[in-house]
Design an enzyme around this catalytic site. Structure first.
Site, PDB file in Angstrom:
ATOM      1  N   TYR A   1       0.896  -1.240  -0.008  1.00 23.29           N
ATOM      2  CA  TYR A   1      -0.061   0.069  -0.108  1.00 23.29           C
ATOM      3  C   TYR A   1       0.771   1.366  -0.037  1.00 23.29           C
ATOM      4  CZ  TYR A   1      -4.546  -2.239   0.882  1.00 23.29           C
ATOM      5  OH  TYR A   1      -5.982  -2.655   0.520  1.00 23.29           O
TER       6      TYR A   1
ATOM      7  N   GLU B   1      -8.801  -4.087   9.261  1.00 23.67           N
ATOM      8  CA  GLU B   1      -7.568  -3.949   9.809  1.00 23.67           C
ATOM      9  C   GLU B   1      -7.587  -3.192  11.024  1.00 23.67           C
ATOM     10  OE1 GLU B   1      -3.007  -2.425   8.821  1.00 23.67           O
ATOM     11  OE2 GLU B   1      -4.623  -1.793   7.511  1.00 23.67           O
TER      12      GLU B   1
ATOM     13  N   ASN C   1      -3.601   8.456  12.931  1.00 18.97           N
ATOM     14  CA  ASN C   1      -4.733   8.801  13.690  1.00 18.97           C
ATOM     15  C   ASN C   1      -5.362  10.162  13.258  1.00 18.97           C
ATOM     16  OD1 ASN C   1      -4.114   6.288  15.342  1.00 18.97           O
ATOM     17  ND2 ASN C   1      -3.999   7.418  17.047  1.00 18.97           N
TER      18      ASN C   1
END
Length: 398
Positions: A128, A244, A384
């Site tokens: 990714y 995930e 985050n």
């Protein structure tokens, strides 16, 4: 919404606990509980041991060889594995690419790859992130051009966890450079032994080889290794990331590490008393424990929703944020508890080549490396900060 465990759930937990206590090898348990490094054989052997019991893929339905556990049973399984010190089953094959194949893959892909994931024949890695395309994953530049019955792939991936061991990679590639960036991406399955692939190690601050750079130079990938439709890879990537992020919360592991932190701080002295009895330090531990309790209730709510047929939504982002913050907070307090004793760096001890640390404190010796390694948790799986944006958009409508 009922967050209590039933009598059947309690019986299931007892069976799981008894099996783990009887079958988890002591060497593996010691490595996990004492923050030592696991090698390829550790992961592979544990996967095979679970496979003999039919438990290497806890979330899989029976039709693909899984135990057909419901969401609550899977949660109990995760908790009990973490409590006893069992290694994590690597998620790349079992928990990440497999759900994508089950939902979007061709019948031929399912028949070929799912049994090999289940029995551990294939070790998978994730393609990714790229330089310049991490949290903003849709900006990826690795290209795949259709030439006859193959795609020709050129580009680079980075932070490829355990890619040095991988047999296969599930990889996001750009197949239409003229489309909007999310709409021109495809999802390919790439054999890591294909000519033109180069894997280079990235040695992290703790001198561990966990992540890699992967380079593609005119790599030929058969068209049948395209998952789903061309240019719809972003849809499949988001589906995978939802699974995930839910798993990243790791409540069971954090509960185990909280027990370790309390034991550690009871053995350290401040002003002649156990550190855990110091009001300021005790308040930090209590605050983190309260956050962990709230996280556990949130996980149980998500589990209850899944049991009712709802898949992970924006709640997955909440779990990812708070779960990783708790994990990092635990490592911070561990290092604070031992102070300078965390500073000596003993790689042979971490890798099991020496029974005891040369610094003389086996509990403290791994903690600096543990602390630094866990800086990554708030970044991988979508940082985050990105998760907060998702929550703002999907829940608050901002």
């Amino acid at each position: 919404m009922d967050l209590n465990y039933s009598l059947a759930d309690d019986a299931f937990r007892a069976d799981i606990r008894a099996w783990l206590e009887a079958n988890l090898p002591d060497e593996l348990r010691d490595k996990v509980l004492n923050h030592k490094r696991l090698n390829r054989d550790d992961f592979a052997n544990w996967h095979k041991l679970l496979g003999k019991r039919g438990w290497s893929a806890p979330a899989w339905p029976a039709e693909y060889g899984g135990p057909n556990w419901d969401a609550t049973q899977r949660h109990i399984w995760d908790e009990e594995c973490a409590r006893v010190g069992a290694p994590t089953v690597l998620p790349f094959g079992v928990s990440m690419v497999a759900p994508v194949l089950m939902k979007y893959g061709s019948e031929a892909q399912k028949r070929h790859y799912l049994p090999r994931i289940l029995d551990g024949t294939d070790w998978w890695c994730q393609g990714y992130s790229e330089p310049g395309a991490g949290s903003d994953l849709a900006s990826l530049r690795t290209r795949a051009e259709r030439v006859g019955d193959h795609y020709v792939v050129n580009g680079q991936k980075t932070w490829t966890t355990l890619g040095q061991h991988a047999d296969m990679m599930f990889c996001l590639v750009r197949t239409d450079s003229g489309a909007k960036k999310q709409e021109g991406i495809s999802f390919l399955l790439i054999d890591m032994k294909t000519p033109g692939i180069t894997v280079r190690p990235i040695i992290t601050l703790d001198e561990d080889h966990e992540v890699n750079e992967v380079f593609f130079e005119d790599v030929k990938v058969p068209v049948e290794n395209l998952v789903g439709d061309e240019n719809r890879g972003w849809t499949y990537a988001k589906y995978l990331l939802g699974h995930e992020r839910t798993g990243i919360a790791r409540v069971g592991q954090s509960k185990r590490e909280l027990v370790f932190l309390k034991r550690l701080s009871l053995t350290r002295k401040k002003n002649g008393k156990p550190l855990l009895h110091d009001p300021l330090f005790a308040a930090k531990v209590a605050s983190l424990e309260i956050e962990l309790m709230a996280l556990e209730v949130t996980v149980q709510r998500v589990v209850a929703n899944e049991a009712g047929g709802r898949g992970p939504g924006p709640e997955a982002s909440m779990l990812k944020i708070k779960g990783t913050e708790v994990q990092q907070g635990l490592t911070e307090l561990m290092v604070e508890a031992v102070g300078p004793l965390a500073a000596p760096f003993d790689v042979p001890f971490l890798e099991g080549e020496r029974a005891h640390s040369i610094a003389g404190d086996d509990d403290a010796a791994p903690l600096a490396a543990y602390y630094f390694n866990y800086r990554k948790t708030s970044i991988y799986g979508g940082s985050n900060e990105i998760q907060k944006n998702i929550i703002a958009q999907m829940i608050l409508g901002l």
